[in-house]
Design a protein around this motif. Structure first.
Motif, PDB file in Angstrom:
ATOM      1  N   PRO A 128       0.799  -1.240   0.000  1.00  0.00           N
ATOM      2  CA  PRO A 128       0.000   0.000   0.000  1.00  0.00           C
ATOM      3  C   PRO A 128       0.823   1.278   0.000  1.00  0.00           C
ATOM      4  CG  PRO A 128      -0.115  -1.101   2.137  1.00  0.00           C
ATOM      5  CD  PRO A 128       0.554  -2.060   1.204  1.00  0.00           C
ATOM      6  N   TRP A 129       1.975   1.289   0.691  1.00  0.00           N
ATOM      7  CA  TRP A 129       2.741   2.533   0.740  1.00  0.00           C
ATOM      8  C   TRP A 129       3.304   2.887  -0.635  1.00  0.00           C
ATOM      9  CZ3 TRP A 129       1.757   5.548   4.533  1.00  0.00           C
ATOM     10  CH2 TRP A 129       1.413   5.022   5.781  1.00  0.00           C
ATOM     11  N   SER A 130       3.768   1.875  -1.374  1.00  0.00           N
ATOM     12  CA  SER A 130       4.245   2.125  -2.740  1.00  0.00           C
ATOM     13  C   SER A 130       3.091   2.581  -3.624  1.00  0.00           C
ATOM     14  CB  SER A 130       4.875   0.853  -3.309  1.00  0.00           C
ATOM     15  OG  SER A 130       6.004   0.456  -2.552  1.00  0.00           O
TER      16      SER A 130
ATOM     17  N   ALA B  36      -3.067   0.838   4.200  1.00  0.00           N
ATOM     18  CA  ALA B  36      -1.843   1.142   4.935  1.00  0.00           C
ATOM     19  C   ALA B  36      -2.113   1.524   6.386  1.00  0.00           C
ATOM     20  CB  ALA B  36      -1.094   2.274   4.236  1.00  0.00           C
ATOM     21  N   GLY B  37      -3.389   1.707   6.742  1.00  0.00           N
ATOM     22  CA  GLY B  37      -3.740   2.077   8.106  1.00  0.00           C
ATOM     23  C   GLY B  37      -3.602   3.561   8.388  1.00  0.00           C
ATOM     24  N   ASP B  38      -3.418   4.377   7.363  1.00  0.00           N
ATOM     25  CA  ASP B  38      -3.327   5.833   7.542  1.00  0.00           C
ATOM     26  C   ASP B  38      -4.748   6.394   7.521  1.00  0.00           C
ATOM     27  OD1 ASP B  38      -2.709   8.499   7.600  1.00  0.00           O
ATOM     28  OD2 ASP B  38      -1.204   8.414   6.005  1.00  0.00           O
ATOM     29  N   LEU B  39      -5.472   6.156   8.612  1.00  0.00           N
ATOM     30  CA  LEU B  39      -6.902   6.459   8.638  1.00  0.00           C
ATOM     31  C   LEU B  39      -7.189   7.961   8.688  1.00  0.00           C
ATOM     32  CD1 LEU B  39      -8.231   3.631  10.983  1.00  0.00           C
ATOM     33  CD2 LEU B  39      -7.836   3.609   8.511  1.00  0.00           C
ATOM     34  N   GLY B  40      -6.263   8.737   9.268  1.00  0.00           N
ATOM     35  CA  GLY B  40      -6.481  10.177   9.334  1.00  0.00           C
ATOM     36  C   GLY B  40      -6.560  10.788   7.942  1.00  0.00           C
ATOM     37  N   GLN B  41      -5.548  10.502   7.111  1.00  0.00           N
ATOM     38  CA  GLN B  41      -5.565  11.035   5.754  1.00  0.00           C
ATOM     39  C   GLN B  41      -6.689  10.410   4.923  1.00  0.00           C
ATOM     40  OE1 GLN B  41      -2.057  12.005   3.555  1.00  0.00           O
ATOM     41  NE2 GLN B  41      -0.697  11.460   5.259  1.00  0.00           N
ATOM     42  N   ALA B  42      -6.966   9.137   5.188  1.00  0.00           N
ATOM     43  CA  ALA B  42      -8.045   8.470   4.459  1.00  0.00           C
ATOM     44  C   ALA B  42      -9.385   9.146   4.736  1.00  0.00           C
ATOM     45  CB  ALA B  42      -8.106   6.988   4.838  1.00  0.00           C
TER      46      ALA B  42
ATOM     47  N   PRO C 211     -21.822  11.887  -3.446  1.00  0.00           N
ATOM     48  CA  PRO C 211     -22.520  11.262  -2.304  1.00  0.00           C
ATOM     49  C   PRO C 211     -23.279   9.991  -2.662  1.00  0.00           C
ATOM     50  CG  PRO C 211     -23.691  13.212  -3.060  1.00  0.00           C
ATOM     51  CD  PRO C 211     -22.400  13.186  -3.810  1.00  0.00           C
ATOM     52  N   ASN C 212     -23.497   9.743  -3.944  1.00  0.00           N
ATOM     53  CA  ASN C 212     -24.256   8.553  -4.354  1.00  0.00           C
ATOM     54  C   ASN C 212     -23.365   7.422  -4.854  1.00  0.00           C
ATOM     55  OD1 ASN C 212     -26.755   9.768  -3.787  1.00  0.00           O
ATOM     56  ND2 ASN C 212     -26.763  10.788  -5.780  1.00  0.00           N
ATOM     57  N   ASN C 213     -22.108   7.464  -4.490  1.00  0.00           N
ATOM     58  CA  ASN C 213     -21.172   6.412  -4.879  1.00  0.00           C
ATOM     59  C   ASN C 213     -21.132   5.348  -3.781  1.00  0.00           C
ATOM     60  OD1 ASN C 213     -18.908   4.791  -5.373  1.00  0.00           O
ATOM     61  ND2 ASN C 213     -17.822   6.442  -6.402  1.00  0.00           N
ATOM     62  N   PRO C 214     -21.714   4.148  -4.018  1.00  0.00           N
ATOM     63  CA  PRO C 214     -21.765   3.142  -2.956  1.00  0.00           C
ATOM     64  C   PRO C 214     -20.392   2.665  -2.504  1.00  0.00           C
ATOM     65  CG  PRO C 214     -22.489   2.206  -5.055  1.00  0.00           C
ATOM     66  CD  PRO C 214     -22.362   3.681  -5.263  1.00  0.00           C
ATOM     67  N   GLU C 215     -19.412   2.676  -3.408  1.00  0.00           N
ATOM     68  CA  GLU C 215     -18.080   2.209  -3.022  1.00  0.00           C
ATOM     69  C   GLU C 215     -17.451   3.122  -1.979  1.00  0.00           C
ATOM     70  OE1 GLU C 215     -13.786   1.413  -5.133  1.00  0.00           O
ATOM     71  OE2 GLU C 215     -15.595   0.767  -6.184  1.00  0.00           O
ATOM     72  N   LEU C 216     -17.728   4.418  -2.072  1.00  0.00           N
ATOM     73  CA  LEU C 216     -17.194   5.344  -1.077  1.00  0.00           C
ATOM     74  C   LEU C 216     -17.796   5.065   0.297  1.00  0.00           C
ATOM     75  CD1 LEU C 216     -17.155   8.719  -3.067  1.00  0.00           C
ATOM     76  CD2 LEU C 216     -15.241   7.163  -2.609  1.00  0.00           C
ATOM     77  N   TRP C 217     -19.073   4.739   0.342  1.00  0.00           N
ATOM     78  CA  TRP C 217     -19.701   4.413   1.622  1.00  0.00           C
ATOM     79  C   TRP C 217     -19.144   3.101   2.182  1.00  0.00           C
ATOM     80  CZ3 TRP C 217     -22.240   7.856   4.346  1.00  0.00           C
ATOM     81  CH2 TRP C 217     -22.787   8.964   3.683  1.00  0.00           C
ATOM     82  N   LEU C 218     -18.791   2.180   1.308  1.00  0.00           N
ATOM     83  CA  LEU C 218     -18.149   0.951   1.769  1.00  0.00           C
ATOM     84  C   LEU C 218     -16.779   1.247   2.381  1.00  0.00           C
ATOM     85  CD1 LEU C 218     -18.929  -1.644  -1.050  1.00  0.00           C
ATOM     86  CD2 LEU C 218     -19.789  -1.638   1.287  1.00  0.00           C
ATOM     87  N   GLN C 219     -16.066   2.164   1.763  1.00  0.00           N
ATOM     88  CA  GLN C 219     -14.756   2.513   2.312  1.00  0.00           C
ATOM     89  C   GLN C 219     -14.903   3.248   3.639  1.00  0.00           C
ATOM     90  OE1 GLN C 219     -13.415   4.312  -1.387  1.00  0.00           O
ATOM     91  NE2 GLN C 219     -11.884   2.707  -1.640  1.00  0.00           N
ATOM     92  N   ARG C 220     -15.979   4.019   3.767  1.00  0.00           N
ATOM     93  CA  ARG C 220     -16.257   4.649   5.076  1.00  0.00           C
ATOM     94  C   ARG C 220     -16.526   3.566   6.123  1.00  0.00           C
ATOM     95  NH1 ARG C 220     -20.934   7.069   7.773  1.00  0.00           N
ATOM     96  NH2 ARG C 220     -20.310   8.993   8.854  1.00  0.00           N
ATOM     97  N   ALA C 221     -17.225   2.509   5.711  1.00  0.00           N
ATOM     98  CA  ALA C 221     -17.478   1.397   6.624  1.00  0.00           C
ATOM     99  C   ALA C 221     -16.177   0.703   6.999  1.00  0.00           C
ATOM    100  CB  ALA C 221     -18.442   0.401   5.977  1.00  0.00           C
ATOM    101  N   GLN C 222     -15.269   0.550   6.035  1.00  0.00           N
ATOM    102  CA  GLN C 222     -13.993  -0.092   6.307  1.00  0.00           C
ATOM    103  C   GLN C 222     -13.208   0.685   7.364  1.00  0.00           C
ATOM    104  OE1 GLN C 222     -11.819  -3.084   4.696  1.00  0.00           O
ATOM    105  NE2 GLN C 222     -11.822  -2.543   6.847  1.00  0.00           N
ATOM    106  N   ILE C 223     -13.176   2.001   7.231  1.00  0.00           N
ATOM    107  CA  ILE C 223     -12.478   2.830   8.218  1.00  0.00           C
ATOM    108  C   ILE C 223     -13.122   2.662   9.595  1.00  0.00           C
ATOM    109  CG2 ILE C 223     -11.994   5.207   8.906  1.00  0.00           C
ATOM    110  CD1 ILE C 223     -11.719   5.889   5.930  1.00  0.00           C
ATOM    111  N   ALA C 224     -14.444   2.685   9.630  1.00  0.00           N
ATOM    112  CA  ALA C 224     -15.154   2.540  10.915  1.00  0.00           C
ATOM    113  C   ALA C 224     -14.851   1.201  11.567  1.00  0.00           C
ATOM    114  CB  ALA C 224     -16.653   2.703  10.696  1.00  0.00           C
ATOM    115  N   LEU C 225     -14.786   0.138  10.776  1.00  0.00           N
ATOM    116  CA  LEU C 225     -14.474  -1.177  11.329  1.00  0.00           C
ATOM    117  C   LEU C 225     -13.065  -1.207  11.902  1.00  0.00           C
ATOM    118  CD1 LEU C 225     -16.041  -3.639   8.738  1.00  0.00           C
ATOM    119  CD2 LEU C 225     -16.719  -3.347  11.118  1.00  0.00           C
ATOM    120  N   GLN C 226     -12.134  -0.575  11.219  1.00  0.00           N
ATOM    121  CA  GLN C 226     -10.762  -0.545  11.730  1.00  0.00           C
ATOM    122  C   GLN C 226     -10.672   0.263  13.022  1.00  0.00           C
ATOM    123  OE1 GLN C 226      -7.534   0.179   9.033  1.00  0.00           O
ATOM    124  NE2 GLN C 226      -8.469  -0.969   7.363  1.00  0.00           N
ATOM    125  N   GLN C 227     -11.628   1.140  13.225  1.00  0.00           N
ATOM    126  CA  GLN C 227     -11.673   1.931  14.459  1.00  0.00           C
ATOM    127  C   GLN C 227     -12.604   1.308  15.503  1.00  0.00           C
ATOM    128  OE1 GLN C 227     -12.922   5.624  12.624  1.00  0.00           O
ATOM    129  NE2 GLN C 227     -10.835   6.436  12.606  1.00  0.00           N
TER     130      GLN C 227
END
Length: 461
Positions: free
Chosen positions: A178-180, A209-215, A227-243
């Protein structure tokens, strides 16, 4: 629940009819299964047969080039390919070899495209467009290791555009670097800052990469724009799960579901999250929808998650919901693994016991043992049913089989001890209890029963 009533003796031995195992960690280990969007890499064919700053065709090739020009301008690449078939690849200049490779790649004729592009590189090793073509060819085949050197060479030659960096980033994502990937996506965005796919690729890489602040900062910007992009909401869910914020993850998944209601993967994930939040009815509803609409490739995943949920529902004594889920799973039984089919029969037995239908419970448990003779839950449950029906020979046989399984030894020894007590064979009962205590010295409660039995044996002696 209508439990089987275990006969009590002395200070009573606890024998559980059915045991269920569901690791609590399953509630916190949920992951959104995300991949960056499949990017549509576009190959730019030089319709003007290469500009003056590029390599040039030979003088004896100009007549052929004039034939190709109108076809290229019309986008009639199959006609161009047909004309190239009439020529020997090795007799053409690198310019025509490159053009042939580009056209064949556009037509997804990968073998011919690879041969032509490599031929052009054999004469001109630093031909950037040939490196770009080969990198794209290998990426479309999923052969990322072979694509990477050609992309790197483009950058070394100083001819990298945004797409080259984005392709390189995508390769790093596939290689779980991920960093590369972050570094490459940022280079791509410097050249094309408004490219949404590159932005989402960067977001995916930041999360990986776990850089949740910048994410989170980038995600907020992207959601404001789309706002109507479902993939973005999934990524928001991913961040929430990691937290460990399951509530926010669930809210995000539900938005994604509203935007893409038929997405079985989202339904399955939402079902698991609802389960962890105690909203069992919604979980079963989502699982039912997923099972009804899932594609063949996802049946195994949907069935597995449904089985885990069924386990959980029974452990929580949500009998009506468990019955509903059993009904939904029935059509998929033959698609379950052998172990899952056996466990499913145990679950149906538990439901039958709850309804007081012990005959059906026996039938289901025998079916489970036919599939997996060493299924401890089924052996103990069947032994307990036989014991309640005073069929002690059959009960003893089930306990003897269960004691061969380390995880179920204690329950088996206690069951055998109880049978011997009922037969007034106190010495054998004492032997079973001592085995149980030796293997489980922390069970000091067994000492009371052992001492009581020893006293009873002495009095009778």
């Amino acid at each position: 629940m209508k439990k089987l009533t275990t006969k009590k003796w002395l200070t009573s031995l606890a024998i559980v009819p059915l045991t269920f195992y569901m690791a609590a960690s399953q509630a916190t280990s949920l992951q959104v299964k995300l991949q960056p969007s499949d990017l549509h890499w576009q190959l730019l064919i030089n319709n003007n047969l290469l500009s003056p700053t590029d390599i040039k065709i030979e003088a004896n090739e100009r007549s052929f080039a004039q034939q190709l020009k109108p076809l290229l301008q019309q986008g009639n690449y199959q006609a161009v390919a047909d004309l190239f078939k009439q020529r020997e690849l090795g007799n053409d200049s690198p310019a025509l070899q490159l053009l042939r490779g580009q056209v064949l790649l556009t037509l997804k004729q990968f073998a011919g495209a690879e041969q032509a592009l490599k031929a052009s590189l054999s004469s001109m090793p630093d031909l950037v467009k040939a490196h770009q073509g080969l990198s794209l060819l290998y990426m479309q085949q999923g052969n990322y290791q072979q694509a990477q050197p050609h992309l790197t060479r483009c950058i070394e030659l100083g001819q990298a555009d945004a797409q080259v960096y984005a392709q390189l980033a995508y390769i790093h994502v596939q290689a779980e670097q991920p960093w590369s990937a972050i570094a490459a996506y940022r280079q791509a965005l410097m050249l094309e800052p408004q490219q949404a796919q590159y932005q989402q690729g960067l977001l995916f890489s930041l999360i990986a990469a776990g850089d949740l602040g910048q994410a989170q900062a980038l995600l907020k910007e992207l959601l404001n724009a789309s706002p109507n992009n479902p993939e973005l909401w999934l990524q928001r869910a991913q961040i929430a799960l990691q937290q460990d914020n399951n509530k926010q993850a669930l809210a995000s998944i539900e938005v994604a579901l509203k935007l893409a209601p038929s997405n079985a993967s989202n339904q399955l994930l939402a079902a698991q999250l609802h389960l962890t939040q105690g909203s069992y009815s919604r979980s079963v509803e989502l699982l039912s929808n997923a099972l009804a609409s899932t594609q063949p490739a996802q049946i195994a995943e949907a069935s597995e998650i449904s089985m885990q949920t069924l386990n959980w529902l029974i452990a929580q004594k949500k009998w009506q919901l468990a019955k509903q889920l059993v009904s939904q799973l029935n059509p998929f039984i033959n698609k379950l693994s052998k172990q899952s089919r056996a466990e499913f029969s145990v679950y149906t037995a538990q439901l039958a016991i709850e309804q007081g239908n012990f005959k059906q419970a026996q039938k289901s448990l025998h079916k489970a043992l036919t599939i997996d003779p060493n299924l401890g839950d089924a052996l103990l449950s069947l032994a307990n049913i036989y014991q309640q029906q005073n069929q002690l020979t059959q009960a003893r046989l089930m306990y003897v089989r269960a004691q061969a399984l380390p995880e179920y030894q204690l329950s088996a020894w206690l069951g055998l001890a109880q049978i011997e007590i009922e037969n007034k064979n106190y010495k054998e009962a004492l032997s079973q209890l001592k085995k149980a205590l030796n293997a489980n010295p922390q069970r000091q409660d067994l000492l009371t029963n052992i001492r009581a039995l020893e006293g009873l044996i002495q009095r009778e002696g």
